[in-house]
Design an enzyme around this catalytic site. Structure first.
Site, short mmCIF file in Angstrom:
data_model
loop_
_atom_site.label_atom_id
_atom_site.label_comp_id
_atom_site.label_asym_id
_atom_site.label_seq_id
_atom_site.Cartn_x
_atom_site.Cartn_y
_atom_site.Cartn_z
N CYS A 129 37.37 40.73 42.29
CA CYS A 129 37.47 39.62 41.00
C CYS A 129 38.71 38.79 42.10
O CYS A 129 38.09 37.73 42.23
CB CYS A 129 38.18 40.27 39.87
SG CYS A 129 39.66 41.32 40.36
N HIS A 249 43.52 35.66 36.73
CA HIS A 249 43.52 35.69 37.44
C HIS A 249 44.41 34.79 39.22
O HIS A 249 43.29 33.61 38.93
CB HIS A 249 42.98 36.51 38.91
CG HIS A 249 42.85 38.08 38.74
ND1 HIS A 249 43.24 38.27 37.57
CD2 HIS A 249 42.22 38.88 39.66
CE1 HIS A 249 42.54 40.45 37.76
NE2 HIS A 249 42.15 40.33 39.04
#
Ligand code: A2P
Length: 348
Positions: A129, A249
């Site tokens: 990710c 994130h």
């Protein structure tokens, strides 16, 4: 055309549930969706496009008739069942780290190296990710100005460690606010000896430690970047940190470009129209990306672009994306869409 049969392996998990959501809005022609998880979830009902689907146990037989299988149930499940799915004629898009560095397996971020899917031999890997959002933001800069060095520090959300880790964070937060005793059993890594609370805390460890004092997560960012960019020589270092955020994130990225004619406004202009990027960069009105605002969105958001104080070719930026979407489920479904657009999927 009647459409594809698509299996989601790990359908009950943090990423799997988002894969189902992304399949609801995809341009792919879909005839059937099969939801697979562990034996524990067999019989559980989940919604797909307002239809109730029953979760089945993941077995080799479950892949009969499947055209595309999206895997997100952990590396060991991918190792065990991806080859079985391929044997049954499915193309596997694997969201775990099981096959990412396999030279036979393309590692794909469609905005960066979509064409790589053409080389697949049954399995295509979805990158980590944190790597995906960094690639989306840096590729346009690399294309125009060249890239010599990347130094990244991440601020990674807890959902990246799975649904159980999010539950634990919420419980800890409640217990801490109530001045009660709290437990930590999952983070920083389920596989490590010690566990620390993530609520009201910051943990400078994601996954286990390995070579050179770096963690596996940090090596993933380093090695996957070189593979996706097809550039073994690019200088890159990473520090991966878990923060008490549910989804999204964030990354502080420092780059050194090759072309001295680069500028902040030049980079902003590039990112304003780059595929998959949304530029949110205006300090005069406090405009910059945050994980909360990025939640549920498919784009990679970029802001805080500024020149390094000392290094002529150095730039800093702040990059945020929903780790469960662009970082996982959306990138996987986008790979499936790419395969479809390139006529690489044969319906059974
Ligand atoms: P289950 O819910 O039945 O345990 P997360 O990343 O949120 O922790 O989710 C992990 C996903 O992987 C879940 O869908 C989970 O299903 C699935 N999973 C875990 N163990 C297995 C297994 N042995 N076989 C298939 N799927 C599994």
């Amino acid at each position: 055309m009647s459409g594809y049969t698509i299996a989601v392996v790990g359908a009950t998990g943090a990423v799997g549930t988002k894969m189902i959501e992304m399949l609801e809005s995809t341009s792919l022609p879909i005839q059937q969706v099969k939801l697979l998880a562990s034996k524990r979830s067999a019989g559980k009902k989940l919604q797909f496009n307002n239809t109730e689907l029953v979760v089945e146990e993941t077995t080799a037989e479950a892949f009969e008739g499947v055209d595309i299988a999206l895997f997100s149930a952990g590396g060991s499940i991918s190792k065990q069942f991806a080859p079985e799915a391929v044997k049954k004629g499915a193309i596997v898009i694997d969201n775990t780290s099981a096959y990412r560095m396999d030279p036979e397996v393309p590692l794909v971020v469609p905005e960066v190296n979509a064409e790589a899917v053409k080389n697949h031999k049954g399995i295509i890997a979805n990158p980590n990710c944190s790597t995906i959002q960094m690639m989306v933001a840096l590729q346009p800069i690399r294309e125009k100005y060249g890239l010599n060095r990347i130094i990244v520090s991440t601020y990674q959300a807890v959902s990246g460690a799975g649904a159980a880790a999010v539950d634990e964070m919420k419980e800890q937060a409640q217990q801490m606010l109530n001045n009660e005793a709290y437990e930590a059993a999952i983070l920083p890594s389920g596989g490590d000896k010690k566990h620390y609370p993530i609520s009201f805390n910051v943990l400078p460890q994601i996954d286990l430690f390995t070579e050179g004092g770096y963690t596996y997560e940090e090596w993933k960012m380093i090695n996957e970047t070189k593979k996706i960019m097809s550039d073994e020589d690019i200088k890159i270092s990473a520090t991966c940190v878990r923060v008490p955020v549910i989804s999204g994130h964030s990354e502080s990225i420092y780059i050194e470009v090759l072309d001295k004619s680069a500028s902040v406004s030049g980079i902003q202009d590039l990112l304003r129209t780059a595929p998959g990027v949304s530029l949110q960069d205006d300090p005069t009105v406090q405009l910059y990306p945050t994980p909360l605002a990025a939640e549920g969105k498919k784009e990679t958001f970029v802001g805080r672009i500024r020149k390094d104080i000392d290094e002529e070719t150095g730039y800093h930026m702040w990059v945020v994306s929903d780790n469960l979407l662009k970082g996982a489920a959306w990138n996987s479904v986008q790979i499936a869409e790419t395969l479809h657009e390139l006529n690489l999927v044969t319906e059974k």
